[in-house]
Write an enzyme that holds these catalytic residues in place. Structure first.
Site, PDB file in Angstrom:
ATOM      1  N   CYS A  10       0.842  -1.201   0.000  1.00 29.78           N
ATOM      2  CA  CYS A  10       0.000   0.000   0.000  1.00 29.78           C
ATOM      3  C   CYS A  10       0.881   1.256   0.000  1.00 29.78           C
ATOM      4  O   CYS A  10       2.091   1.189   0.193  1.00 29.78           O
ATOM      5  CB  CYS A  10      -0.926   0.009   1.216  1.00 29.78           C
ATOM      6  SG  CYS A  10      -0.080   0.205   2.792  1.00 29.78           S
ATOM      7  N   CYS A  13       2.904   1.720   3.156  1.00 33.65           N
ATOM      8  CA  CYS A  13       4.038   0.792   3.232  1.00 33.65           C
ATOM      9  C   CYS A  13       5.199   1.294   2.368  1.00 33.65           C
ATOM     10  O   CYS A  13       6.353   1.252   2.786  1.00 33.65           O
ATOM     11  CB  CYS A  13       3.615  -0.607   2.788  1.00 33.65           C
ATOM     12  SG  CYS A  13       2.322  -1.342   3.814  1.00 33.65           S
TER      13      CYS A  13
END
Length: 81
Positions: A10, A13
């Site tokens: 994501c 991240c």
């Protein structure tokens, strides 16, 4: 030193990985930065929410993007562990 970024890819991240890379670069620490997306590996650290940062096997943060200041502390203190 081994730095693991736990997450499934994501945006948060990816940002956590970017911050950790910058911290390593700015502190001139020799570190391997690895992105870990395998759910079983993430769960083996006891992490239930990502992103998470693991330095030398120790979870430093989970569920948030680290600050650059914290990231630098983790990588420089990790030299001595």
């Amino acid at each position: 030193m081994r730095v693991e970024i736990l997450g499934t890819g994501c945006a948060k991240c990816n940002k956590a990985k970017e911050i950790m890379e910058k911290a390593v670069q700015e502190t001139d620490v020799d570190a391997e930065i690895v992105k870990v997306s395998d759910i079983d590996t993430i769960l083996s650290y006891g992490v239930m929410i990502t992103p998470a940062v693991v330095v030398n096997g120790e979870v430093k943060i989970a569920g948030k993007i680290p600050t650059l200041e914290d990231a630098k502390k983790w990588v420089t203190s990790g030299i001595f562990t």
